[in-house]
Design an enzyme around this catalytic site. Structure first.
Site, PDB file in Angstrom:
ATOM      1  N   HIS A   8       2.923   4.616  -3.444  1.00 55.56           N
ATOM      2  CA  HIS A   8       3.356   6.011  -3.629  1.00 55.56           C
ATOM      3  C   HIS A   8       4.641   6.080  -4.444  1.00 55.56           C
ATOM      4  CE1 HIS A   8       0.470   8.030  -1.020  1.00 55.56           C
ATOM      5  NE2 HIS A   8       0.746   7.217  -0.023  1.00 55.56           N
TER       6      HIS A   8
ATOM      7  N   SER B 172       4.563  10.051   9.425  1.00 58.54           N
ATOM      8  CA  SER B 172       4.294  10.177   7.991  1.00 58.54           C
ATOM      9  C   SER B 172       5.383  10.911   7.224  1.00 58.54           C
ATOM     10  CB  SER B 172       2.957  10.900   7.776  1.00 58.54           C
ATOM     11  OG  SER B 172       1.940  10.324   8.543  1.00 58.54           O
TER      12      SER B 172
ATOM     13  N   ARG C  28       0.841  -1.195   0.000  1.00 58.08           N
ATOM     14  CA  ARG C  28       0.000   0.000   0.000  1.00 58.08           C
ATOM     15  C   ARG C  28       0.880   1.250   0.000  1.00 58.08           C
ATOM     16  NH1 ARG C  28      -0.494   4.465   3.053  1.00 58.08           N
ATOM     17  NH2 ARG C  28      -0.106   3.187   4.880  1.00 58.08           N
ATOM     18  N   ASP C  29       1.710   1.421   1.011  1.00 53.76           N
ATOM     19  CA  ASP C  29       2.567   2.604   1.056  1.00 53.76           C
ATOM     20  C   ASP C  29       3.536   2.617  -0.126  1.00 53.76           C
ATOM     21  OD1 ASP C  29       3.977   4.876   1.947  1.00 53.76           O
ATOM     22  OD2 ASP C  29       3.720   4.297   4.026  1.00 53.76           O
TER      23      ASP C  29
END
Length: 333
Positions: free
Chosen positions: A6, A156, A2-3
């Site tokens: 990016h 983050s 998921r991350d």
């Protein structure tokens, strides 16, 4: 998975997802999180269109994950209850609801919906360096009241040092009685150290990615974190050799090259700006003829958060009209 989306502009294909999901499953990784970098329902012109629809990603991962739980992430405002119902229909095991670190109230409806359906749901706080330890603990307590069966914080922007993490995890652990999670980024080279600090402070869940595959300078490296945890006496039940194999699969199949701590990533961490902004900042800075480091420091001064990608252009245009260079020096003065 998921991350890391990016890092490749949300462009993973079906065979890439399947290859890594099967490898992570074989290594007994407890949970594999899948989806667009910004979560369910986020594929868009504003934050990037994914090659595959949510349905395709969920179907591929669900078939491959016979041991590992299937996890998804969502942000209120992108994902709707329809997206959540769809994920449940595909057999998702863990759903994370992310909000800005001072806005846990935005997750109330989603967490209540999942609680009523007996789905494991975690509430997680983004950009957590922007709040105090006590403030984060209070927000996590709200998430539990709303129905979260786990809570946590995301670094983050890769801004934390280990002492920052220790203080925050301890404050949260003292306030809630559900599992606590930490999610690190590596902008300042501290992701593994910060994750260890979280574990030693009592964190129950640690996020990590094979080869650090994540936004900006990447996430905590899973294949490094696991043996370090084992050396320190934390039992993970992950198969080391198969995990190393999975990391090799990730490097070969998912990414052009493993994430590195380049100059822009360091500045993003120092400025406390969301790591997922990196590609957009580089693109707009090049087009407008401004220094991306200045853009990051100005975004940090304005306390930009995930979802405010439109602000990047505003900052670049403002810098183009002003005296160029060395925003960091001006911020220090």
């Amino acid at each position: 998975m998921r991350d890391g989306h990016h890092a490749v502009r949300h462009n993973l294909g079906a065979e890439q997802l399947r290859a890594y999901a099967e490898a992570a499953n074989a290594a007994f990784v407890p949970v594999v999180e899948v989806g667009h970098g910004n979560g369910l329902g986020a594929s868009s012109l504003q934050v990037g269109q994914a090659r595959l629809a949510d349905d395709e990603m969920l179907a591929i991962a669900r078939e491959a994950l016979t041991y590992s739980k299937l996890g998804v992430f969502l942000l209120p405002g992108w994902a709707t209850l329809r997206d959540i119902k769809n994920a449940i229909a595909y057999g998702v095991d863990v759903i994370r609801i992310g909000t800005h670190c001072t806005e846990a109230d935005l997750a109330e409806r989603h967490l209540g919906f999942l609680r009523d359906r007996d789905v494991e749901a975690h509430g997680v706080l983004l950009m957590s360096h922007m709040a105090t330890p006590d403030g984060l603990a209070e927000e996590c307590a709200r998430l539990v009241r709303f129905g979260a069966s786990g809570v946590g914080i995301l670094d983050s922007s890769g801004h934390y040092l280990p002492a920052d993490v220790t203080e925050r995890i301890r404050a949260i652990k003292a306030t809630v009685d559900v599992p606590v999670m930490f999610h690190g980024h590596n902008n300042l080279g501290m992701a593994v150290a910060n994750s260890i600090a979280a574990a030693e402070a009592g964190a129950d869940i640690l996020d990590a990615c094979a080869r650090g595959f994540g936004a900006g300078a990447g996430n905590t490296q899973l294949e490094v974190l696991v043996p370090v945890l084992e050396r320190l006496g934390f039992r993970t039940d992950i198969d080391l050799y198969r995990l190393l194999d999975a990391a090799d699969v990730a490097e070969r199949e998912l990414m052009p090259a493993p994430p590195t701590i380049d100059s822009v990533s360091v500045v993003s961490g120092l400025a406390g700006v969301f790591s997922g902004f990196k590609n957009r900042v580089l693109d707009i800075s090049a087009r407008e003829g401004v220094d991306p480091r200045d853009v990051f420091f100005e975004l940090g001064r304005r306390q930009a958060i995930a979802g405010q990608e439109d602000l990047i252009l505003d900052v670049a245009l403002a810098l183009r009209r002003s005296e160029p260079g060395r925003e960091f020096d001006r911020l220090r003065q």
